[in-house]
Design a protein around this motif. Structure first.
Motif, PDB file in Angstrom:
ATOM      1  N   LEU A  40       0.857  -1.174   0.000  1.00  0.00           N
ATOM      2  CA  LEU A  40       0.000   0.000   0.000  1.00  0.00           C
ATOM      3  C   LEU A  40       0.896   1.227   0.000  1.00  0.00           C
ATOM      4  O   LEU A  40       1.755   1.370   0.865  1.00  0.00           O
ATOM      5  CB  LEU A  40      -0.895  -0.005   1.246  1.00  0.00           C
ATOM      6  CG  LEU A  40      -1.902   1.125   1.379  1.00  0.00           C
ATOM      7  CD1 LEU A  40      -2.980   1.010   0.300  1.00  0.00           C
ATOM      8  CD2 LEU A  40      -2.539   1.085   2.761  1.00  0.00           C
ATOM      9  N   GLU A  44      -2.169   5.595  -2.324  1.00  0.00           N
ATOM     10  CA  GLU A  44      -3.326   4.712  -2.190  1.00  0.00           C
ATOM     11  C   GLU A  44      -3.993   4.876  -0.827  1.00  0.00           C
ATOM     12  O   GLU A  44      -5.226   4.891  -0.727  1.00  0.00           O
ATOM     13  CB  GLU A  44      -2.902   3.258  -2.397  1.00  0.00           C
ATOM     14  CG  GLU A  44      -2.472   2.948  -3.812  1.00  0.00           C
ATOM     15  CD  GLU A  44      -1.742   1.633  -3.940  1.00  0.00           C
ATOM     16  OE1 GLU A  44      -1.790   1.067  -5.044  1.00  0.00           O
ATOM     17  OE2 GLU A  44      -1.119   1.172  -2.956  1.00  0.00           O
ATOM     18  N   LEU A  45      -3.184   5.008   0.215  1.00  0.00           N
ATOM     19  CA  LEU A  45      -3.728   5.213   1.557  1.00  0.00           C
ATOM     20  C   LEU A  45      -4.503   6.527   1.621  1.00  0.00           C
ATOM     21  O   LEU A  45      -5.603   6.580   2.173  1.00  0.00           O
ATOM     22  CB  LEU A  45      -2.600   5.205   2.585  1.00  0.00           C
ATOM     23  CG  LEU A  45      -3.010   5.463   4.030  1.00  0.00           C
ATOM     24  CD1 LEU A  45      -3.958   4.376   4.524  1.00  0.00           C
ATOM     25  CD2 LEU A  45      -1.774   5.560   4.911  1.00  0.00           C
ATOM     26  N   SER A  48      -7.843   6.181  -0.219  1.00  0.00           N
ATOM     27  CA  SER A  48      -8.783   5.399   0.579  1.00  0.00           C
ATOM     28  C   SER A  48      -9.315   6.209   1.752  1.00  0.00           C
ATOM     29  O   SER A  48     -10.515   6.186   2.056  1.00  0.00           O
ATOM     30  CB  SER A  48      -8.089   4.130   1.082  1.00  0.00           C
ATOM     31  OG  SER A  48      -8.947   3.373   1.886  1.00  0.00           O
TER      32      SER A  48
END
Length: 72
Positions: A40, A44-45, A48
Protein backbone atom coordinates in the motif's frame (compact mmCIF):
# COMPACT_ATOMS: atom_id res chain seq x y z
CA UNK A 1 20.70 16.06 13.18
CA UNK A 2 17.71 15.13 11.02
CA UNK A 3 14.91 17.68 10.88
CA UNK A 4 11.49 16.08 10.73
CA UNK A 5 8.59 18.05 9.29
CA UNK A 6 5.89 19.02 11.74
CA UNK A 7 2.24 18.42 11.00
CA UNK A 8 -0.92 19.71 12.62
CA UNK A 9 -2.67 16.37 12.33
CA UNK A 10 -2.70 12.99 10.60
CA UNK A 11 -4.64 14.33 7.62
CA UNK A 12 -2.01 17.00 6.96
CA UNK A 13 0.79 14.44 7.22
CA UNK A 14 -0.89 11.98 4.89
CA UNK A 15 -1.76 14.66 2.33
CA UNK A 16 1.81 15.97 2.28
CA UNK A 17 3.33 12.49 2.02
CA UNK A 18 0.93 11.52 -0.79
CA UNK A 19 1.92 14.67 -2.72
CA UNK A 20 5.66 14.48 -2.13
CA UNK A 21 6.27 10.74 -2.26
CA UNK A 22 3.02 9.09 -3.27
CA UNK A 23 4.70 6.02 -4.74
CA UNK A 24 6.60 5.30 -1.52
CA UNK A 25 5.40 2.18 0.28
CA UNK A 26 3.41 2.85 3.44
CA UNK A 27 2.79 -0.79 4.38
CA UNK A 28 3.54 -4.32 3.27
CA UNK A 29 0.96 -7.02 3.92
CA UNK A 30 2.26 -10.53 4.50
CA UNK A 31 0.21 -13.67 3.83
CA UNK A 32 0.07 -16.81 5.98
CA UNK A 33 3.11 -18.23 4.21
CA UNK A 34 5.21 -15.24 5.22
CA UNK A 35 5.32 -13.89 1.65
CA UNK A 36 4.42 -10.36 0.67
CA UNK A 37 0.84 -10.40 -0.58
CA UNK A 38 0.17 -6.70 -1.12
CA UNK A 39 1.73 -3.26 -0.81
CA UNK A 40 0.00 0.00 0.00
CA UNK A 41 1.52 3.31 -1.08
CA UNK A 42 0.99 6.68 0.58
CA UNK A 43 -1.05 7.77 -2.45
CA UNK A 44 -3.33 4.71 -2.19
CA UNK A 45 -3.73 5.21 1.56
CA UNK A 46 -4.61 8.88 1.02
CA UNK A 47 -7.18 8.01 -1.66
CA UNK A 48 -8.78 5.40 0.58
CA UNK A 49 -8.85 7.78 3.55
CA UNK A 50 -10.53 10.47 1.43
CA UNK A 51 -13.20 8.00 0.27
CA UNK A 52 -13.88 6.92 3.85
CA UNK A 53 -14.01 10.55 5.00
CA UNK A 54 -16.52 11.46 2.30
CA UNK A 55 -18.71 8.48 3.20
CA UNK A 56 -18.64 9.44 6.88
CA UNK A 57 -19.55 13.04 6.08
CA UNK A 58 -22.47 11.87 3.95
CA UNK A 59 -23.72 9.82 6.93
CA UNK A 60 -23.39 12.79 9.28
CA UNK A 61 -20.48 11.25 11.18
CA UNK A 62 -17.88 13.96 10.55
CA UNK A 63 -15.78 14.48 13.67
CA UNK A 64 -16.65 11.11 15.22
CA UNK A 65 -13.95 8.58 16.04
CA UNK A 66 -14.15 5.35 14.11
CA UNK A 67 -12.06 2.24 13.70
CA UNK A 68 -11.45 0.22 10.57
CA UNK A 69 -9.68 -3.02 9.88
CA UNK A 70 -9.26 -5.15 6.82
CA UNK A 71 -9.81 -8.87 7.24
CA UNK A 72 -8.96 -11.24 4.44
Amino acid sequence: MILMPSYCNLVDMLTQRAQSSGRAVYANFINGDGEMAEQLTFKELHQSACQIGEALQEKGLAGHRIGRCKVT
